[in-house]
Design an enzyme around this catalytic site. Sequence first.
Site, short mmCIF file in Angstrom:
data_model
loop_
_atom_site.label_atom_id
_atom_site.label_comp_id
_atom_site.label_asym_id
_atom_site.label_seq_id
_atom_site.Cartn_x
_atom_site.Cartn_y
_atom_site.Cartn_z
N SER A 191 -43.07 -40.85 2.90
CA SER A 191 -42.56 -39.47 3.01
C SER A 191 -42.48 -38.72 1.70
O SER A 191 -42.24 -37.53 1.70
CB SER A 191 -41.19 -39.50 3.66
OG SER A 191 -40.25 -40.02 2.75
N HIS A 219 -41.37 -41.90 9.62
CA HIS A 219 -41.90 -40.55 9.40
C HIS A 219 -43.13 -40.26 10.25
O HIS A 219 -43.89 -39.34 9.95
CB HIS A 219 -42.19 -40.33 7.92
CG HIS A 219 -40.94 -40.22 7.12
ND1 HIS A 219 -40.20 -39.06 7.05
CD2 HIS A 219 -40.26 -41.14 6.40
CE1 HIS A 219 -39.13 -39.26 6.31
NE2 HIS A 219 -39.14 -40.52 5.90
N LYS A 250 -35.31 -38.32 12.92
CA LYS A 250 -36.22 -37.39 12.24
C LYS A 250 -36.95 -36.56 13.30
O LYS A 250 -36.34 -35.66 13.86
CB LYS A 250 -37.08 -38.15 11.24
CG LYS A 250 -36.16 -38.55 10.04
CD LYS A 250 -36.69 -39.49 9.01
CE LYS A 250 -35.60 -39.79 7.97
NZ LYS A 250 -35.91 -40.87 7.06
#
Length: 405
Positions: A191, A219, A250
């Site tokens: 990330s 991610h 996320k």
Amino acid sequence: MMHKFLTKCDEALAEISAQGRYRRFVALEKLADRFPYYSVTMEGKTRDILVWSTNDYLAMGTDPVVIEASIDAAKRFGAGAGGTRNIAGSSPLHVALEEELADLHGKDAALLFTSGYVSNQASLSAILRSLPDWHVFSDAQNHNSMIVGIKDARQATVHVFKHNDMADLERLLAAAPADAPKLIAFESVYSMDGDIAPLAQICDLADKYNALTYLDEVHAVGMYGEHGGGVSERDDVARRITIIEGTLAKAYGCHGGYITGDFKVLDYIRSVAAGFIFTTALPPPTVAAALASIRTLKADNARRALLFNRAETLKQKFRDAGLPVMPSTSHIVPLMIGDAAKATEVSMRLIREFGMYATPINYPTVPRGTERLRFTPGPKHTDAMMDNLVAALQHILQPAQAVTA
Ligand SMILES: *Cc1c(COP(=O)(O)O)cnc(C)c1O
């Protein structure tokens, strides 16, 4: 006399400040009906700020379907789980979410944790404490949660391979004892640089050297693959990976972490991992929201396509403007600044002068000298917003050019 620890606090904080990396959190109030705008009160003034740095990549945290699922579950089941999974904290909702996650990754089973951090720390520690002679191969840029889990297993021999470097990984695998149990731990999307691991090549090496594989898809889940199963789904290697780990916090916009894998392996981790056993189960509203989010995203390739369109558009606009965008192959758009104090200053000026926020990423998250701003444009960031951002960054970073242009 002042306690030694308190003196230590003073000294350490002074040093952190002197290095320009004292952490000041900007209190950002998310506006659910206007995301990605947030309300910010600074220096006595309240105003709306356009946020460019959320990890709620697909705006699912404010999606009406997800919010409704959360409210409905709170009304039916209450605010908290009220116990560990063993002590009255397991509900049909928790089981349904685990089944949904196992299906997402094409695995037998899934196990929920308090967070993605805890899922990595607790699972890796549990696996690597199981035998006295583990050899673990860990990518140099692995997240702190994996490093801590690996270090926790003090008997394991740890090999750190150069980031995404298959020759280095193979060199280390070949040098380890042939009959020792081996595990390769790595991420898909990294990330901070926005690069992606060569998953199929890592699986080939794992086959060749009889190693198990542990993949952090934090991610990538929700965003990559036909159903949001991550890069392992996109690259069609999910079945070759022993454990796929992810977060609900996320792209799914909620909270919690998980692992998926074979029944036997997960049954073992469920039975021994302290970070799973001794903590309260996730709250029902969170579990219901995550279920709604995963089910929505499984069927929403348009939202994924828009995410990649937004990221590519911003990268192109940065390049066209001569801004130092880093070579990312993912949805993450990092802009190199190269200095901690400057990264913090640029971020502060973006807020104060332009009403926009991008997080400065400083040491120890990234190496010194590679400090950066990290942009994660999502479905709700328009071209016009991007043009304003580019103009603001040019004003701050290229004042000379801006005058002559
Ligand atoms: C954020 C992050 C985690 C932790 O996930 P949380 O759900 O936020 O605790 C784990 N791994 C990586 C690579 C991350 O970036």
